[in-house]
Scaffold this motif. Sequence first.
Motif, PDB file in Angstrom:
ATOM      1  N   SER A 184       0.598  -1.065  -0.022  1.00  0.00           N
ATOM      2  CA  SER A 184      -0.029   0.024   0.048  1.00  0.00           C
ATOM      3  C   SER A 184       0.895   1.009  -0.079  1.00  0.00           C
ATOM      4  O   SER A 184       2.360   1.136   0.159  1.00  0.00           O
ATOM      5  CB  SER A 184      -1.045  -0.127   1.244  1.00  0.00           C
ATOM      6  OG  SER A 184      -0.203   0.149   2.367  1.00  0.00           O
ATOM      7  N   GLY A 185       0.263   2.400  -0.096  1.00  0.00           N
ATOM      8  CA  GLY A 185       0.876   3.826   0.058  1.00  0.00           C
ATOM      9  C   GLY A 185       2.297   4.024  -0.957  1.00  0.00           C
ATOM     10  O   GLY A 185       2.113   3.926  -1.878  1.00  0.00           O
ATOM     11  N   ILE A 186       3.228   4.453  -0.304  1.00  0.00           N
ATOM     12  CA  ILE A 186       4.328   4.883  -0.804  1.00  0.00           C
ATOM     13  C   ILE A 186       5.137   3.756  -1.613  1.00  0.00           C
ATOM     14  O   ILE A 186       5.582   3.630  -2.754  1.00  0.00           O
ATOM     15  CB  ILE A 186       5.401   5.664  -0.117  1.00  0.00           C
ATOM     16  CG1 ILE A 186       5.021   6.836   0.528  1.00  0.00           C
ATOM     17  CG2 ILE A 186       6.793   5.770  -0.659  1.00  0.00           C
ATOM     18  CD1 ILE A 186       5.865   7.601   1.642  1.00  0.00           C
ATOM     19  N   GLY A 187       5.160   2.546  -1.070  1.00  0.00           N
ATOM     20  CA  GLY A 187       5.657   1.369  -1.546  1.00  0.00           C
ATOM     21  C   GLY A 187       4.929   0.801  -2.731  1.00  0.00           C
ATOM     22  O   GLY A 187       5.536   0.610  -3.846  1.00  0.00           O
ATOM     23  N   GLU A 188       3.497   0.847  -2.793  1.00  0.00           N
ATOM     24  CA  GLU A 188       2.673   0.515  -4.075  1.00  0.00           C
ATOM     25  C   GLU A 188       3.059   1.540  -5.041  1.00  0.00           C
ATOM     26  O   GLU A 188       3.203   1.040  -6.308  1.00  0.00           O
ATOM     27  CB  GLU A 188       1.338   0.530  -3.466  1.00  0.00           C
ATOM     28  CG  GLU A 188       0.444   0.027  -4.821  1.00  0.00           C
ATOM     29  CD  GLU A 188      -0.913  -0.017  -4.193  1.00  0.00           C
ATOM     30  OE1 GLU A 188      -1.932  -0.179  -5.413  1.00  0.00           O
ATOM     31  OE2 GLU A 188      -1.552  -0.195  -3.094  1.00  0.00           O
ATOM     32  N   ALA A 189       2.826   2.964  -4.750  1.00  0.00           N
ATOM     33  CA  ALA A 189       3.200   3.779  -5.641  1.00  0.00           C
ATOM     34  C   ALA A 189       4.489   3.734  -6.479  1.00  0.00           C
ATOM     35  O   ALA A 189       4.683   3.795  -7.624  1.00  0.00           O
ATOM     36  CB  ALA A 189       3.001   5.111  -5.227  1.00  0.00           C
TER      37      ALA A 189
END
Length: 247
Positions: free
Chosen positions: A17-22
Amino acid sequence: MTIAPDTRIAVVTGASSGIGEATARTLAEQGFHVVVGARRLDRLEKLADEIGGTAIELDVTDEDSVAALGAVLPRVDVLVNNAGGAKGLATVLEADLDDWRWMWETNVLGTLRVTKALLPKLIDSGDGLIVTVTSVAAFSAYDNGSGYTSAKHAQAVLHRTLRGELLGKPVRLTEIAPGAVETEFSLVRFDGDQDRADKVYEGIDPLVADDIAEIIGFVASRPPHVNLDQIIVKPRDQADPGRFHRH
């Protein structure tokens, strides 16, 4: 894992999720085969299918889990140490030691485990890059935040120490220290209390995960001789960790 020998591989921790996914999406768009790691395998597999990457269940607090990640990777060109987080907002007097252990295991020792495991392959790539996502909390202390700020200070010093230790090696190191980013961060910090998490961003225009991912993509696209050491990025409405203009 079957990947063509000349394919550049990027590893992103905390990618569910979040920064990692983006970040995983951004690096995939740049042509990397992205290996996404986190504990929520169902989310990872969906993401990996969408970006043409590889999902690996990963717990950065578990030595065997990290070793298994390193064992299956044929090479590593980019490592994004993104796994981390905060638990609670207790004073030093009321500190919950279990919360402290979780924050130090995840932010500090998790970064150490993954970096140590993948560093030989990053060096062997001939142009490795380690991006560690710390926080503005790695530069400042704030009331009720001693557990998180101390962990982020330690994580940042770990990363900064590598800058000197790897001089002469073909590895670049970038620390990215975000301010307020509206992700699941506050939801985790407040143990799923959505109302309390929402109040963190109330009245400000926070950063979003894509803002940080775009910066990581820029860092990864620099030529080998360019090392962006530190990047501090905050919303316009934020001056310090606990100082905001709310409108």
